[in-house]
Design a protein around this motif. Structure first.
Motif, PDB file in Angstrom:
ATOM      1  N   HIS A 132      11.768  -6.009  -6.536  1.00 23.72           N
ATOM      2  CA  HIS A 132      12.664  -4.855  -6.594  1.00 23.72           C
ATOM      3  C   HIS A 132      14.062  -5.318  -6.997  1.00 23.72           C
ATOM      4  O   HIS A 132      14.342  -6.530  -7.068  1.00 23.72           O
ATOM      5  N   VAL A 182       4.916   3.094  -3.219  1.00 21.69           N
ATOM      6  CA  VAL A 182       6.243   2.473  -3.186  1.00 21.69           C
ATOM      7  C   VAL A 182       7.141   3.234  -4.159  1.00 21.69           C
ATOM      8  O   VAL A 182       6.893   3.240  -5.373  1.00 21.69           O
ATOM      9  N   LEU A 206       9.831   4.332  -6.744  1.00 17.56           N
ATOM     10  CA  LEU A 206      10.460   3.565  -7.834  1.00 17.56           C
ATOM     11  C   LEU A 206      11.983   3.633  -7.691  1.00 17.56           C
ATOM     12  O   LEU A 206      12.672   4.360  -8.404  1.00 17.56           O
ATOM     13  N   ARG A 259      16.601  -3.205   0.054  1.00 15.32           N
ATOM     14  CA  ARG A 259      15.944  -2.012  -0.508  1.00 15.32           C
ATOM     15  C   ARG A 259      15.724  -0.958   0.576  1.00 15.32           C
ATOM     16  O   ARG A 259      15.294  -1.260   1.685  1.00 15.32           O
ATOM     17  N   ASP A 283       9.008   5.462   0.791  1.00 21.16           N
ATOM     18  CA  ASP A 283       7.649   4.921   0.674  1.00 21.16           C
ATOM     19  C   ASP A 283       6.721   5.646   1.659  1.00 21.16           C
ATOM     20  O   ASP A 283       7.123   5.975   2.776  1.00 21.16           O
ATOM     21  N   SER A 324       4.794  -4.554  -9.399  1.00 19.17           N
ATOM     22  CA  SER A 324       3.787  -5.109  -8.496  1.00 19.17           C
ATOM     23  C   SER A 324       3.618  -6.612  -8.728  1.00 19.17           C
ATOM     24  O   SER A 324       3.566  -7.074  -9.876  1.00 19.17           O
ATOM     25  N   TYR A 337       5.625  -6.493  -4.162  1.00 23.40           N
ATOM     26  CA  TYR A 337       6.339  -6.048  -5.362  1.00 23.40           C
ATOM     27  C   TYR A 337       7.750  -6.643  -5.394  1.00 23.40           C
ATOM     28  O   TYR A 337       8.349  -6.958  -4.361  1.00 23.40           O
ATOM     29  N   ILE A 383      11.127  -2.008  -9.546  1.00 18.85           N
ATOM     30  CA  ILE A 383       9.857  -2.137  -8.827  1.00 18.85           C
ATOM     31  C   ILE A 383       8.755  -2.583  -9.782  1.00 18.85           C
ATOM     32  O   ILE A 383       8.434  -1.900 -10.756  1.00 18.85           O
TER      33      ILE A 383
END
Length: 217
Positions: free
Chosen positions: A186, A130, A132, A191, A196, A138, A184, A136
């Protein structure tokens, strides 16, 4: 020069050079066909000359024999068929597709990776990266297979939050569909997931390996 020294020098010369086999054979045959050249008789001279000629012919014949055997060995090696090239076992047949879960919102998201295998695999590593993009962090992960079958790690690596599942030694994954999910938080807003990616490495029972890569839409 005594006979032992003569033999030694002839042998050294034979090892140091690559003689002309045809010419050497001809010279040996001519020498063996007739007696050595006549020389004035002196006490003990004639017997020594005969012995020296005999030693020379013997050593030369030995060299020719070695050269001949060497030629046969080279020919045999050249004529020997090359061993068949090793063929790598084909990897497992599998497919993968990455999507953003429809339940994602303006502050939180889930990346779903669907992996389908056509046969049982004995090795499996799944990575969900994923990017950044801001905020971000987890919030968890899950998979449809037993959690006890995998070692799972989450860490930031090279500008991405990486969720990694590694099948434990001695465990297997059967044929069929399987899902791996990374969750996660964000930054607020819609987003962009174009940065990704995922990587899946599968190993079959015969040792063949398949690698799948892609992104999330």
């Amino acid at each position: 020069m005594d006979e032992t020294r003569l033999r030694g020098e002839l042998r050294e010369a034979a090892l140091a050079h690559r003689p002309d086999r045809a010419r050497m054979l001809a010279r040996v045959e001519r020498g063996m066909a007739g007696p050595p050249p006549a020389r004035p008789r002196t006490p003990g001279r004639a017997s020594w000359a005969g012995r020296r000629w005999t030693a020379t012919a013997a050593v030369a014949a030995t060299v020719v024999g070695v050269v001949g055997l060497g030629g046969l060995a080279v020919t045999a090696l050249q004529d020997r068929p090359a061993p068949p090239a090793a063929v790598a076992a084909p990897g497992p047949v599998a497919r993968a597709a990455g999507t953003i879960d429809p339940g994602s919102n303006r502050w939180w998201a889930q990346s779903d990776l669907a992996v389908t295998t056509d046969a049982e695999v004995t090795g499996l590593t799944v990575e969900v990266r994923v990017a950044l993009t801001g905020g971000i962090v987890s919030t968890g992960h899950w998979q449809t297979r037993s959690a006890g079958d995998f070692t799972v790690t989450v860490a930031e690596e090279s500008g991405a939050l990486v969720h990694r599942w590694t099948l434990k030694e001695g465990r297997t994954v059967p044929a069929g569909p399987h899902t791996f999910a990374a969750q996660y938080n964000h930054a607020e807003g819609t987003r962009d997931a174009s940065g990704d990616t995922y990587t899946v490495v599968l190993t079959g029972r015969d040792g063949g390996r398949t690698t799948l890569r892609g992104g999330f839409s």
